[in-house]
Design a protein around this motif. Structure first.
Motif, mmCIF file in Angstrom:
data_model
loop_
_atom_site.group_PDB
_atom_site.id
_atom_site.type_symbol
_atom_site.label_atom_id
_atom_site.label_comp_id
_atom_site.label_asym_id
_atom_site.label_seq_id
_atom_site.Cartn_x
_atom_site.Cartn_y
_atom_site.Cartn_z
ATOM 1 N N MET A 117 2.498 5.889 -7.221
ATOM 2 C CA MET A 117 1.485 6.548 -8.024
ATOM 3 C C MET A 117 1.814 8.026 -8.196
ATOM 4 N N ARG A 118 2.367 8.606 -7.136
ATOM 5 C CA ARG A 118 2.693 10.028 -7.205
ATOM 6 C C ARG A 118 4.037 10.293 -7.873
ATOM 7 N N PHE A 150 0.819 -1.208 0.000
ATOM 8 C CA PHE A 150 0.000 0.000 0.000
ATOM 9 C C PHE A 150 0.853 1.258 0.000
ATOM 10 N N GLY A 151 1.698 1.379 1.003
ATOM 11 C CA GLY A 151 2.466 2.612 1.163
ATOM 12 C C GLY A 151 3.306 2.917 -0.060
ATOM 13 N N ASP A 189 -14.318 5.521 -0.026
ATOM 14 C CA ASP A 189 -14.812 6.885 -0.019
ATOM 15 C C ASP A 189 -14.138 7.624 -1.173
ATOM 16 N N GLY A 190 -14.750 8.643 -1.672
ATOM 17 C CA GLY A 190 -14.095 9.420 -2.719
ATOM 18 C C GLY A 190 -14.396 8.921 -4.115
ATOM 19 N N LYS A 209 -15.722 11.119 -7.082
ATOM 20 C CA LYS A 209 -14.854 11.885 -7.983
ATOM 21 C C LYS A 209 -14.566 11.096 -9.261
ATOM 22 N N GLY A 258 -11.161 5.622 -5.582
ATOM 23 C CA GLY A 258 -11.788 6.517 -4.619
ATOM 24 C C GLY A 258 -10.829 6.661 -3.456
ATOM 25 N N ALA A 259 -9.856 5.705 -3.375
ATOM 26 C CA ALA A 259 -8.835 5.814 -2.345
ATOM 27 C C ALA A 259 -7.930 7.011 -2.625
ATOM 28 N N PHE A 260 -7.883 7.429 -3.881
ATOM 29 C CA PHE A 260 -7.179 8.671 -4.207
ATOM 30 C C PHE A 260 -7.974 9.376 -5.296
ATOM 31 N N PRO A 261 -7.782 10.666 -5.438
ATOM 32 C CA PRO A 261 -8.574 11.416 -6.416
ATOM 33 C C PRO A 261 -8.016 11.246 -7.827
ATOM 34 N N TYR A 289 -20.582 4.960 1.945
ATOM 35 C CA TYR A 289 -19.540 5.988 2.022
ATOM 36 C C TYR A 289 -19.995 7.343 1.511
ATOM 37 N N VAL A 300 1.200 3.791 -3.157
ATOM 38 C CA VAL A 300 0.658 5.148 -3.222
ATOM 39 C C VAL A 300 1.769 6.144 -3.549
ATOM 40 N N VAL A 301 2.936 5.934 -2.970
ATOM 41 C CA VAL A 301 4.078 6.804 -3.288
ATOM 42 C C VAL A 301 4.437 6.661 -4.767
#
Lengths: 414, 222
Positions: free
Chosen positions: A224-225, A217-218, A306-307, A310, A264-267, A334, A221-222
């Motif tokens: 992805m950015r 996960f961590g 959630d999210g 978007k 939805g975990a990230f925009p 959510y 996500v990093v």
């Protein structure tokens, strides 16, 4: 560049059939087990006679937009809760036992459907490719298998060198597919295959597969950015697996299928990073699997984060939702349920929106009833919309779930 | 830059999850003589709170929580070498982890940061950890506190497995066992033989201190 290789790691506590291809897997039923299967099916048949329509008739009416007596009720009870039906709430048989023993998996579903008069059997996945991309895995008692050690994908070379596993050959997937096929055979044998629908899942969505099987996960996500090129390569390969898995499920003759997503975990856009291309990947998964299943077999998403609001418009615009792709969505509690139902109503898509899991766990019947009523009132406005309960927490007392189902059936009547 | 400005910038940097900026500010804060506890509780924690509140209001995302947790981890790596006994803490070693089958980490990281800021030396053994990992880490580090995070329903009973493993290893009586995670209650705490649970990190610290001071009974004295 060398040809990519399948890299299935070592799975600690794996069952003896682990890694056996689907066409070689076979389990016999003892006389006692066969009797149990028969009795559960008989009870399910009896349950199905209690109302004006059978669950299968109601399920088809929902997707075909025909009149029905009440809303179809989707419940995400999953294997952990299914296990409770097998051992009288003794916390003796563990969810992990069902992941290891496909016969137990089948028994958990039939027992739960019989006990709680369900509208549908939802066969959720038992695995998320944790050891299928180069890492090792470990099977545990209370959850799906876990990745052991560092996530395997950190560089382009890592992802380029690994081949997509085959769900009919590798890891635990043949066991899942065998259970899915076998439950249908049993249901046909005892005359309930045309009375109670079975839905199969081919989760995780590409994002889930990337995070749970490739990057963690961590780091995911990093990545992805900060490393979009690598993130994209991971998502492409994960999508290829999801498509293969989805297609393999067709042979199990499901009445419907779904893919969970935690988009939805990230925009869609994070500062200077644009992730909207992910909807094209989801569209590809939807189109390929739906194309293989055929237009008559419902295919939908379950939303786990959630999210997601978007992403909703993007899914529709990019063809990840709609004709030829995913037919709609089941939502956890959510977002704003009215907005969601409205959105899917306007686009003629399937929709179900769950009540709050905490309320069910806490046996807060006043809240359960209020939430059910609000959602049922919205769902009744479109023939393709359904009532939803779930995901049931492992510790939800059985009488509470039973009463919740009764409430749902009452409130979902037209 | 004044102390107040520095702390406000840390908060803002955490809210925006600007990794480079936050790490640079932490360096500046250390140079300016701010204590780790101040940096965490008055600089970073308010930012985490804002992110958490935003998540509850659906204006922030799960990825924000994960990235904030990763950033907090990086900050703790910077602060750990200069942590000293003090700030009301005992300097005791604490082992913390998420139980087997559960990958959640953000809440655990917040607890790690808070306990570190409170003067405990916290060793985070990571997520999805079997009981043996908790026991081994507790033994290796002569831990006085073991913390277990369990958010997923089916994984909550695993806290009892950890308790039993510590009993079998002969170390249970020498340490406090604290649990946390969504849905944890006093009933769960009793069922799994934990000494305390915390709805928040702050509550957990207070309970630990009270147990150590003899104001709250341990699990086997309740």
């Amino acid at each position: 560049m060398a040809t990519p290789q399948v890299k299935i790691g070592n799975m600690e506590n794996a069952p003896d059939w682990y890694g056996t291809p689907l066409d070689k897997i076979h389990f016999e039923w003892s006389q006692e087990e066969e009797l149990m299967l028969q009795r559960w099916c008989e009870k399910i048949a009896k349950n199905c006679e209690e109302e004006e329509m059978t669950p299968m008739e109601r399920y088809h009416a929902t997707f075909e937009m025909k009149p029905k007596d009440r809303l179809h009720i989707e419940v995400k009870y999953n294997v952990p809760y299914g296990v409770r039906s097998l051992d009288s709430w003794a916390d003796a048989i563990k969810p992990g036992d069902c992941y290891k023993r496909p016969k137990l998996h089948i028994m958990a579903h039939l027992a739960t459907a019989a006990r709680f008069k369900l509208d549908i059997i939802n066969i959720y996945v038992i695995h998320y490719t944790e050891e299928c991309w180069g890492a090792d895995g470990r099977m545990i008692d209370y959850g799906t298998p876990q990745m052991v050690g560092d996530p395997p994908i950190k560089t382009m070379e890592d992802i380029e060198s690994v081949a997509v596993p085959d769900p009919k050959l590798h890891s635990l997937y043949p066991g899942y597919l065998w259970a899915a096929k076998e439950i249908k055979r049993i249901m046909k044998k005892y005359g309930i295959a045309d009375k109670l629908p079975v839905e199969l899942s081919f989760c995780g969505d590409p994002l889930g597969t990337v995070h749970l099987g490739m990057t963690g996960f961590g780091q995911g996500v990093v990545m992805m950015r900060k490393n979009q090129e690598l993130f994209k390569a991971c998502m492409e390969k994960a999508a290829a697996f999801q498509i293969a898995f989805g297609k393999a499920c067709k042979e199990c003759e499901p009445d419907g299928m779904y893919l969970c997503t935690y988009m939805g975990a990230f925009p869609p856009k994070v500062k200077d990073v644009d992730n909207t291309w992910i909807t094209d990947i989801m569209a590809k998964v939807g189109r390929e699997v739906k194309g293989h299943l055929g237009q008559d077999l419902p295919l939908w998403h379950t939303g786990g984060a959630d999210g997601f609001d978007k992403w909703m418009p993007l899914y529709y615009e990019h063809g990840a939702m709609g004709t030829g792709s995913f037919d709609g969505m089941w939502f956890g509690d959510y977002l704003d349920h009215k907005e969601v139902f409205n959105y899917f109503r306007e686009r003629d898509l399937y929709c179900a929106f769950s009540i709050n899991d905490h309320a069910v766990l806490d046996a807060d019947f006043a809240t359960i009833e209020e939430l059910l009523k609000l959602r049922c009132d919205e769902a009744k406005k479109h023939p393709k919309h359904a009532c939803a309960i779930g995901v049931l927490d492992y510790w939800t007392p059985q009488p509470v779930f039973e009463k919740t189902m009764e409430m749902a059936k009452k409130l979902s009547k037209f | 830059m004044s102390k107040e400005e520095l702390l406000n910038k840390l908060t803002d940097g955490m809210v925006e999850i600007e990794e480079d900026e936050v790490l640079e500010l932490v360096d500046q804060a250390i140079e300016a003589g701010l204590q780790p506890m101040e940096i965490i509780t008055e600089g970073l924690q308010p930012g985490l709170t804002i992110i958490g509140e935003g998540f509850d209001k659906h204006t922030r995302f799960t990825s924000d929580l994960i990235l904030a947790g990763e950033l907090l981890n990086d900050v703790m790596e910077k602060l750990r070498p200069i942590m000293v006994k003090g700030a009301g803490g005992t300097g005791d070693n604490m082992v913390i982890g998420t139980v087997e089958g559960d990958e959640h980490s953000v809440g655990k990281r917040v607890v790690t940061a808070m306990f570190t800021g409170a003067g405990y030396n916290v060793i985070d053994i990571g997520e999805n950890q079997p009981a043996s990992a908790f026991v081994n880490a507790a033994k290796e580090n002569d831990a006085k506190i073991v913390g277990a995070s369990a958010i997923l329903g089916p994984q909550k009973p695993y806290c009892k497995v950890i308790h039993d493993a510590m009993v079998e290893a002969g170390i249970r009586d020498n340490l406090l066992f604290v649990i946390g995670g969504w849905g944890m209650t006093q009933e769960w705490c009793d069922n799994v033989c934990a000494d305390a649970y915390g709805d928040t990190a702050k509550e957990a610290i207070e309970k630990v201190r009270k147990i150590q001071a003899g104001e709250i009974p341990r699990w086997n004295k309740r």
